[in-house]
Scaffold this active site. Structure first.
Site, PDB file in Angstrom:
ATOM      1  N   GLY A   1       0.860  -1.302  -0.010  1.00 48.04           N
ATOM      2  CA  GLY A   1       0.053   0.065   0.071  1.00 48.04           C
ATOM      3  C   GLY A   1       0.880   1.332   0.038  1.00 48.04           C
ATOM      4  N   CYS A   2       0.358   2.332  -0.417  1.00 49.52           N
ATOM      5  CA  CYS A   2       1.134   3.691  -0.438  1.00 49.52           C
ATOM      6  C   CYS A   2       1.554   4.031   0.928  1.00 49.52           C
ATOM      7  CB  CYS A   2       0.100   4.647  -1.130  1.00 49.52           C
ATOM      8  SG  CYS A   2      -1.598   4.905  -0.437  1.00 49.52           S
ATOM      9  N   TYR A   3       0.550   4.269   1.902  1.00 48.29           N
ATOM     10  CA  TYR A   3       1.096   4.438   3.134  1.00 48.29           C
ATOM     11  C   TYR A   3       2.179   3.753   3.739  1.00 48.29           C
ATOM     12  CZ  TYR A   3      -2.988   7.803   3.644  1.00 48.29           C
ATOM     13  OH  TYR A   3      -3.872   8.794   3.235  1.00 48.29           O
TER      14      TYR A   3
ATOM     15  N   THR B   1       4.133   1.855   1.925  1.00 46.37           N
ATOM     16  CA  THR B   1       5.521   2.212   1.517  1.00 46.37           C
ATOM     17  C   THR B   1       6.177   3.178   1.929  1.00 46.37           C
ATOM     18  OG1 THR B   1       4.784   1.240  -0.562  1.00 46.37           O
ATOM     19  CG2 THR B   1       6.694   2.511  -0.694  1.00 46.37           C
ATOM     20  N   ALA B   2       5.521   4.559   2.054  1.00 43.88           N
ATOM     21  CA  ALA B   2       6.288   5.639   2.560  1.00 43.88           C
ATOM     22  C   ALA B   2       6.793   5.552   4.047  1.00 43.88           C
ATOM     23  CB  ALA B   2       5.245   6.851   2.399  1.00 43.88           C
TER      24      ALA B   2
END
Length: 337
Positions: free
Chosen positions: A148-150, A152-153
């Site tokens: 997911g994006c969150y 990953t960051a």
């Protein structure tokens, strides 16, 4: 290799189509959209009209009769579980952008997603597609679960410090800002222009589903609060953790530089990254500093939620799984201004 994108009419799927269209080793043979089947790609997404002036979206079932050797799934959570076993049985490589195969525990999946997993036996088979953390495992993988994006960051910002025991593995606080494209293409009251414009709001307090994914990947306990901001794409994460070691801001930055020295898409910067820095690319900007007064480390990151947070990260993982150059078809340059 012949490639299909299932769910190509959504935001992440559209970004996949854009990237694969110019990929040196992948050839797009099918784009599907359950609600857009039979409709013109150019009419639905005018930005694709120059490359796909006459193509039509197919239906999901079309993928099983296609010649695609590689299948990207950009579907709502839960939808991939019934498709993946059939695709694997046909010998295809599957890259799933949804959450269906990211967690290793079927119990945790049910607890956080609210339904029993249909194919729990595949949870241990899937390889988590964060290349910077799982590059060797991804080689020759048949089923890749793109992060997911969150997560990953957050993982890219915090993992180097947890790996070295610099910070406590509990009590970590993560605040994140995301562009609205991360919520998908389906309209909602929360995404209605008069409410969104000039506004910002927290959501998913305490129980956002990406929390368990972060905790699994980091081996840590954290409190996560995402915020929706009125931009189309981009993501900015600021994370706070108690230090176990007395280090300086310079040492913190050096830890990041050493950790990502061989990772072409990670940019370590002494200045705090901004939400727009990585937009249009597969880059993730990371930075860190420390507050000696309170004993906290602050780790920061930014990425494109549709890029490194979704589509371009999936292509990066596919490149590694298929034995291609990791950077094939991906941009190291963001869009500015």
């Amino acid at each position: 290799m012949q490639t299909a994108v299932v769910g190509a009419s959504g935001y992440a799927g559209t970004e996949l189509v854009r990237l694969i269209a110019d990929h040196p080793y992948l050839s797009l043979v099918l784009m599907t959209g359950e609600s857009t089947a039979g409709k013109s790609v150019a009419d639905h997404v005018p930005s694709l009209a120059g490359r796909f002036p006459t193509e039509l979206y197919g239906s999901t079932e079309d993928v099983f009769a296609s010649h695609a050797e590689v299948v990207f799934l950009a579907l709502p959570h839960g939808a991939s579980q019934v498709l993946v076993p059939r695709l694997l049985d046909q010998g295809r490589v599957v890259i799933d952008l949804g959450a269906d195969f990211r967690l290793k525990s079927a119990t945790e999946y049910e607890a956080w997603y609210g339904h029993v997993h249909a194919t729990p036996e595949l949870l241990q088979t899937a390889v988590y597609g964060l290349v910077e953390r799982h590059r060797s495992e991804l080689r020759d993988a048949q089923l890749v679960a793109a992060p997911g994006c969150y997560p990953t960051a957050t993982t890219l910002a915090l993992a180097p410090f947890l790996d070295r025991g610099v910070i406590e593995a509990s009590g970590i606080v993560v605040n994140a800002l995301s562009g609205v494209s991360g919520a998908g293409r389906t309209p909602s009251d929360r995404l209605h222009f008069p409410r969104l414009h000039g506004n910002a709001e927290a959501y998913g307090l305490v129980n956002h589903r990406h929390t368990i994914e972060m905790q699994q990947e980091l081996g840590a306990e954290l409190l996560f609060t995402p915020h929706l901001v009125p931009v189309s794409r981009g993501m900015l994460v600021t994370a706070y953790a108690r230090m176990k070691m007395d280090i300086t801001a310079g040492v913190a930055l050096e830890i990041l530089r050493q950790s990502y020295a061989d990772d072409p898409f990670i940019v370590v910067t002494a200045n705090p990254p901004s939400l727009k820095d990585a937009v249009g690319s597969n880059l993730c900007f990371v930075s860190a500093t420390v507050d000696p007064r309170t004993g906290w480390l602050i780790a920061m990151s930014s990425l494109d939620n549709l890029g490194k947070g979704a589509a371009s990260q999936a292509v990066q993982a596919a490149n590694v799984a298929l034995g291609f150059d990791e950077s094939a078809g991906l941009s190291l340059i963001g869009i500015a201004p």
